[in-house]
Scaffold this motif. Structure first.
Motif, PDB file in Angstrom:
ATOM      1  N   UNK A  24       0.886  -1.157   0.073  1.00  0.00           N
ATOM      2  CA  UNK A  24      -0.297   0.018   0.146  1.00  0.00           C
ATOM      3  C   UNK A  24       0.909   1.343  -0.130  1.00  0.00           C
ATOM      4  N   UNK A  25       1.881   1.379   0.828  1.00  0.00           N
ATOM      5  CA  UNK A  25       2.627   2.181   0.876  1.00  0.00           C
ATOM      6  C   UNK A  25       3.572   2.657  -0.228  1.00  0.00           C
ATOM      7  N   UNK A  26       3.846   1.616  -1.227  1.00  0.00           N
ATOM      8  CA  UNK A  26       4.669   1.651  -2.103  1.00  0.00           C
ATOM      9  C   UNK A  26       3.484   2.438  -3.452  1.00  0.00           C
ATOM     10  N   UNK A  27       2.319   2.068  -3.438  1.00  0.00           N
ATOM     11  CA  UNK A  27       1.262   2.405  -4.261  1.00  0.00           C
ATOM     12  C   UNK A  27       1.167   4.127  -3.923  1.00  0.00           C
ATOM     13  N   UNK A  28       0.965   4.355  -2.803  1.00  0.00           N
ATOM     14  CA  UNK A  28       0.762   5.649  -2.295  1.00  0.00           C
ATOM     15  C   UNK A  28       1.955   6.731  -2.916  1.00  0.00           C
ATOM     16  N   UNK A  29       3.049   6.170  -2.718  1.00  0.00           N
ATOM     17  CA  UNK A  29       4.261   6.852  -3.181  1.00  0.00           C
ATOM     18  C   UNK A  29       4.255   7.051  -4.643  1.00  0.00           C
ATOM     19  N   UNK A  30       3.960   6.263  -5.494  1.00  0.00           N
ATOM     20  CA  UNK A  30       3.716   6.069  -6.911  1.00  0.00           C
ATOM     21  C   UNK A  30       2.895   7.390  -7.394  1.00  0.00           C
ATOM     22  N   UNK A  31       1.847   7.360  -6.481  1.00  0.00           N
ATOM     23  CA  UNK A  31       0.823   8.468  -6.895  1.00  0.00           C
ATOM     24  C   UNK A  31       1.273   9.901  -6.560  1.00  0.00           C
ATOM     25  N   UNK A  32       1.979   9.924  -5.257  1.00  0.00           N
ATOM     26  CA  UNK A  32       2.524  11.299  -5.014  1.00  0.00           C
ATOM     27  C   UNK A  32       3.681  11.634  -5.808  1.00  0.00           C
ATOM     28  N   UNK A  33       4.641  10.600  -6.307  1.00  0.00           N
ATOM     29  CA  UNK A  33       5.820  10.952  -7.328  1.00  0.00           C
ATOM     30  C   UNK A  33       4.849  11.381  -8.636  1.00  0.00           C
ATOM     31  N   UNK A  34       3.785  10.828  -8.994  1.00  0.00           N
ATOM     32  CA  UNK A  34       3.263  11.116 -10.008  1.00  0.00           C
ATOM     33  C   UNK A  34       2.741  12.607 -10.111  1.00  0.00           C
ATOM     34  N   UNK A  35       2.281  13.105  -8.968  1.00  0.00           N
ATOM     35  CA  UNK A  35       1.541  14.636  -8.961  1.00  0.00           C
ATOM     36  C   UNK A  35       3.139  15.541  -8.840  1.00  0.00           C
ATOM     37  N   UNK A  36       4.040  14.982  -8.209  1.00  0.00           N
ATOM     38  CA  UNK A  36       5.170  15.755  -8.236  1.00  0.00           C
ATOM     39  C   UNK A  36       5.843  15.960  -9.714  1.00  0.00           C
ATOM     40  N   UNK A  37       5.768  14.948 -10.487  1.00  0.00           N
ATOM     41  CA  UNK A  37       6.448  14.891 -11.782  1.00  0.00           C
ATOM     42  C   UNK A  37       5.533  15.621 -12.754  1.00  0.00           C
ATOM     43  N   UNK A  38       4.181  15.664 -12.604  1.00  0.00           N
ATOM     44  CA  UNK A  38       3.268  16.399 -13.435  1.00  0.00           C
ATOM     45  C   UNK A  38       3.181  17.935 -12.841  1.00  0.00           C
ATOM     46  N   UNK A  39       4.008  18.255 -11.852  1.00  0.00           N
ATOM     47  CA  UNK A  39       4.188  19.497 -11.346  1.00  0.00           C
ATOM     48  C   UNK A  39       2.496  20.175 -10.817  1.00  0.00           C
ATOM     49  N   UNK A  40       1.819  19.349 -10.114  1.00  0.00           N
ATOM     50  CA  UNK A  40       0.525  19.674  -9.769  1.00  0.00           C
ATOM     51  C   UNK A  40       0.509  19.443  -8.090  1.00  0.00           C
ATOM     52  N   UNK A  41       1.290  19.218  -7.396  1.00  0.00           N
ATOM     53  CA  UNK A  41       1.477  18.971  -5.893  1.00  0.00           C
ATOM     54  C   UNK A  41       1.071  20.210  -5.308  1.00  0.00           C
ATOM     55  N   UNK A  42       1.198  21.247  -5.640  1.00  0.00           N
ATOM     56  CA  UNK A  42       0.897  22.425  -4.911  1.00  0.00           C
ATOM     57  C   UNK A  42      -0.649  22.976  -5.405  1.00  0.00           C
ATOM     58  N   UNK A  43      -1.123  22.328  -6.390  1.00  0.00           N
ATOM     59  CA  UNK A  43      -2.411  22.443  -6.802  1.00  0.00           C
ATOM     60  C   UNK A  43      -3.447  21.408  -6.311  1.00  0.00           C
ATOM     61  N   UNK A  44      -2.985  20.547  -5.487  1.00  0.00           N
ATOM     62  CA  UNK A  44      -3.917  19.386  -5.339  1.00  0.00           C
ATOM     63  C   UNK A  44      -3.972  18.903  -3.881  1.00  0.00           C
TER      64      UNK A  44
END
Length: 482
Positions: A269-289
């Motif tokens: 589960x933790x790996x899965x959440x990490x992949x989602x968070x990394x995707x938001x970072x890569x798409x540069x939308x973390x600050x807007x999410x």
């Protein structure tokens, strides 16, 4: 600057249009991650020993956001909580008075009822439900050889990819939008028994591989996020199958914890959440999410025998922390869950909140985020309270929700008000076989003085008991509690 030759009326309309566009652009993306059967004490940020399990990705949300200590589910079992989260309404107000939705049950949410997804879609969000569904398809017994309609696409979601019910369920297949993935024919084929010992439905389609399900769901969610256009906000309802039985970690996580398969599945589960968070970072939308991580109920607690939960318990993991009870029970271990919120620039980082909230509150809260009032005079989100102030770090002078009803799958109700918790102790009258009879009988606890619910003080406080019982009846008969 506005052109000089534009008419005053047209100028006003243009300004209004720009204001609306600006407002829409300021609406955050929203991601709700609803883990399955993850108990309060199963994360390092909630006290789990790092020598037993490690959850750095999920705990990143606690470090960069807000951790709630008194977040609760409306039910101590799966599908009633999912109904409550998406609709803002207690599930026992429907015809589902006990138990859960079965694999072939019809769609449980009425297509006329607003959901978080339909509200967000109405103001321009792109919406997806990916992961465990467990809320049914169709209008009668679901036929997986035909279009599965109505379904998630009819209650506000643009896209759907799912395990129909549970990890290891009798369907054995994935559903995308309205159809079984890879359906070959309408013939029944022999495919053996599920991990629960029940016969699979025999759907003639590629069968899920349990060890690959988390990767498949996560990869699909990432693919959907990558496809979203910049001009529209998105809402992702991501429901991992972990850490529901059967415990089937992938090769990547198997053997990585100090508690056997149960802890390895938490790592998955933790790996899965990490992949989602990394995707938001890569798409540069973390600050807007705005991202919310939580669980649908408490963990499965077994202390004896050879099951993986018992192995984890003997190793020292207390999946529900110090709370009494477990999934299915009427005690706090069945309802108290992790709840983490991150929204950079809005939610204070490394903060903790003790406000009492419930997952049924997500409807009114999301509506507040987008400034879309629900209205108390309509049949909309009847039990949902706006807890956005608590997420943003405010200190309200009074509780954001005055009381809260929780419900176990045998039909037993309890109501909380402040430190007091009254358990009605009666099973559903339509339940022929009543599980967990040891929890029946009226009970009263003061959770401030007795958080582990060890001392039933019903007889010592008859007036409080009477008041809470009356309030429970009032909320049940009035049709709404907020």
């Amino acid at each position: 600057m506005m052109p000089r030759n534009i008419s005053p009326l047209l100028g006003i309309l243009l300004l209004l249009s720009l204001a609306q566009t600006s407002s829409a652009a300021e609406r955050p993306n929203i991601v709700i991650i609803l883990a399955d059967d993850l108990g309060y004490g199963s994360l390092n940020s909630y006290g789990a020993d790092e020598g037993l399990v490690r959850t750095p990705n999920i705990d990143r949300l606690a470090n960069e956001g807000r951790r709630f200590t008194d977040a609760n589910t409306p039910s101590s079992v799966c599908s009633p909580t999912r109904y409550g989260l998406l609709t803002g309404r207690y599930d026992w107000r429907t015809d589902q008075k006990h138990g859960v939705i079965n694999t072939v049950d019809p769609l449980h949410i009425e297509t006329t009822r607003p959901t978080i997804a339909s509200v967000l879609k109405s103001v321009g969000y792109r919406t997806a439900a990916i992961g465990k569904w467990h809320l049914g398809y169709g209008t009668t017994r679901a036929d997986f050889t035909k279009p599965l309609t109505p379904g998630p696409l009819d209650i506000g979601f643009n896209y759907h990819f799912a395990v129909p019910q549970n990890h290891g369920d009798a369907s054995g297949v994935y559903v995308r939008n309205r159809e079984v993935v890879g359906l070959r024919s309408n013939q029944v084929v022999p495919v053996g028994k599920s991990p629960y010992g029940r016969d699979y439905l025999g759907i003639d389609a590629p069968q899920r591989v349990d060890e690959n399900v988390m990767d498949t769901l996560t990869t699909d969610a990432i693919g959907w996020l990558e496809e979203q256009p910049d001009e529209a906000p998105f809402f992702l309802y991501f429901a991992p199958v972990a850490i529901h039985f059967p415990y089937t970690p992938s090769d990547r996580t198997k053997g990585t914890s100090g508690t056997g398969l149960y802890g390895d599945w938490i790592h998955e589960l933790d790996v899965s959440v990490g992949r989602i968070l990394d995707t938001l970072d890569r798409l540069q939308v973390t600050d807007e999410t705005l991202i919310i991580f939580t669980s649908d109920n408490g963990g499965v607690l077994t202390t004896e025998g050879i099951r993986p939960e018992a192995e984890a318990y003997r190793a020292g993991l207390r999946c529900n922390g110090d709370w009494r009870g477990r999934k299915h029970s009427i005690y706090q271990g069945g309802f108290r869950v992790p709840f983490l919120v991150r929204w950079p620039g809005h939610v204070p980082s490394e903060s903790v909140c003790d406000e009492t909230i419930n997952l049924v509150d997500m409807f009114a809260t999301v509506a507040a985020v987008i400034d879309h009032p629900t209205g108390s005079d309509k049949e909309v989100a009847e039990d949902s309270a706006n807890v956005l102030p608590a997420m943003l770090g405010a200190s309200p002078k009074k509780p954001l929700r005055s009381s809260m009803i929780v419900h176990s799958p045998n039909g037993n109700y309890a109501i909380r008000r402040g430190p007091w918790k009254y358990i009605e102790g009666k099973p559903s009258p339509n339940l022929k076989k009543v599980p967990r009879r040891d929890e029946l009988g009226a009970q009263l606890y003061n959770l401030q003085d007795d958080p582990s619910e060890q001392h039933n003080i019903l007889m010592e406080h008859p007036e409080i008991t009477k008041s809470l019982a009356a309030l429970l009846d009032k909320h049940r008969t009035s049709g709404r509690s907020n």
